[in-house]
Design a protein around this motif. Structure first.
Motif, mmCIF file in Angstrom:
data_model
loop_
_atom_site.group_PDB
_atom_site.id
_atom_site.type_symbol
_atom_site.label_atom_id
_atom_site.label_comp_id
_atom_site.label_asym_id
_atom_site.label_seq_id
_atom_site.Cartn_x
_atom_site.Cartn_y
_atom_site.Cartn_z
ATOM 1 N N GLY A 282 0.832 -1.201 0.000
ATOM 2 C CA GLY A 282 0.000 0.000 0.000
ATOM 3 C C GLY A 282 0.860 1.240 0.000
ATOM 4 O O GLY A 282 2.094 1.164 0.003
ATOM 5 N N ASN A 283 0.217 2.396 0.003
ATOM 6 C CA ASN A 283 0.933 3.663 0.014
ATOM 7 C C ASN A 283 1.130 4.156 1.446
ATOM 8 O O ASN A 283 0.432 3.743 2.377
ATOM 9 N N LEU A 284 2.102 5.045 1.606
ATOM 10 C CA LEU A 284 2.390 5.602 2.921
ATOM 11 C C LEU A 284 1.303 6.580 3.354
ATOM 12 O O LEU A 284 0.694 7.281 2.535
ATOM 13 N N VAL A 285 1.088 6.625 4.659
ATOM 14 C CA VAL A 285 0.321 7.690 5.295
ATOM 15 C C VAL A 285 1.328 8.626 5.953
ATOM 16 O O VAL A 285 2.387 8.187 6.426
ATOM 17 N N VAL A 286 1.031 9.924 5.975
ATOM 18 C CA VAL A 286 1.918 10.906 6.597
ATOM 19 C C VAL A 286 1.142 11.737 7.615
ATOM 20 O O VAL A 286 -0.072 11.925 7.493
ATOM 21 N N SER A 287 1.847 12.219 8.633
ATOM 22 C CA SER A 287 1.303 13.233 9.524
ATOM 23 C C SER A 287 1.897 14.579 9.128
ATOM 24 O O SER A 287 2.999 14.646 8.572
ATOM 25 N N MET A 288 1.164 15.651 9.391
ATOM 26 C CA MET A 288 1.598 16.979 8.945
ATOM 27 C C MET A 288 1.574 17.963 10.098
ATOM 28 O O MET A 288 0.626 18.002 10.892
ATOM 29 N N ARG A 289 2.637 18.781 10.154
ATOM 30 C CA ARG A 289 2.700 19.889 11.097
ATOM 31 C C ARG A 289 3.224 21.107 10.335
ATOM 32 O O ARG A 289 4.236 21.007 9.635
ATOM 33 N N PRO A 290 2.577 22.259 10.451
ATOM 34 C CA PRO A 290 3.042 23.453 9.748
ATOM 35 C C PRO A 290 4.112 24.210 10.536
ATOM 36 O O PRO A 290 4.025 24.331 11.761
#
Length: 271
Positions: free
Chosen positions: A167-175
């Motif tokens: 499957g594809n990666l999941v990412v977390s995001m922080r600005p």
């Protein structure tokens, strides 16, 4: 003789972690765990039948950034003594997700009724573990400021497959502002067991995210005009791989609702 401040802070964090796990076990806490027990590692959870465990272990080994292993249990062993005092994986996560043949079926606060003698638990590192290090460096974290879950997104970046898991990666995001993003990269690169350095920053469309305001998991956060989104590999990645592998049963944490351990983040760092 007075104890050094660092030891006192660790004692306080351990007390908070154990108190939090007690509340979770009693059904008194079901929220996201970001910002709790600062300085201690948190973990993503994947539970699979033994005959699926070896292939998932290979998937983790082939994807150490997304799936950094902290612990693997013996079959049927629900206690995780290596990660902390009296941790019972059947009850000490705020919310679990249950998958059958790859299909998400329900969320629950306790999996004791689903536990089997052949179940193997995997605990994977989590980006919540590096948030304390970022804040100690003077960086602001929008998800903690807003008391919300971190934003998580599906991407177009493929994970390295094992026999069944893909499957594809999941990412977390922080600005962050560009200057703070550089500092965040420097700090998190020393924490590979917490996903390490970001895998992307800037234009989200380059990694398949068409609408940054609508995360696939977690909550949206404001990105200010002088900020850029910074993306870390995320331990929700195995949940997409489980959907593709379709094991008869799999149990995970709910995104953002992690296992809080007694292991210090410093123990997992590269000096």
């Amino acid at each position: 003789m007075e104890r050094p401040i660092a030891f006192m802070q660790r004692d306080a964090a351990l007390a908070e972690a154990r108190n939090l796990r007690t509340k979770i076990r009693r059904g008194e806490f079901q929220d996201a765990t970001s910002g709790y027990a600062s300085g201690l590692a948190q973990g993503n959870v994947v539970i699979l039948p033994k005959n699926w465990a070896d292939d998932f272990l290979l998937f983790c080994q082939k994807n150490p950034i997304a799936c950094p292993l902290l612990a693997v249990s013996l079959p049927g062993q629900p206690l995780l003594d290596a990660l902390g005092d009296d941790i019972d994986i059947r009850s000490d996560v705020p919310e679990y997700r249950v998958f059958r043949h790859g299909e998400f079926t329900k969320e629950t606060q306790d999996i004791s009724d689903l536990w089997r003698a052949d179940m193997v638990t995997f605990v994977l590192g989590c980006s919540f573990s590096f948030e304390d290090a970022l804040m100690r460096a003077g960086l602001s974290l929008r998800n903690i400021e807003s008391q919300s879950n971190v934003s998580m997104y599906k991407t177009n970046i493929p994970a390295n497959p094992s026999q069944h898991f893909s499957g594809n990666l999941v990412v977390s995001m922080r600005p962050f502002t560009p200057a703070d993003a550089i500092r965040a990269i420097q700090i998190t690169s020393r924490l590979p067991k917490s996903h390490g350095a970001p895998i992307h920053f800037g234009n989200p469309e380059m990694i398949g995210i068409s609408d940054i305001s609508s995360p696939d998991f977690g909550d949206p956060v404001t990105i200010k005009d002088d900020e850029i989104p910074v993306f870390w590999a995320c331990g929700v990645t195995p949940q997409l791989a489980i959907a593709n592998a379709r094991p008869p049963i799999a149990i995970t944490h709910a995104p953002g609702k992690m296992l809080v351990t007694d292991i210090s983040t410093e123990q997992l760092s590269i000096l």
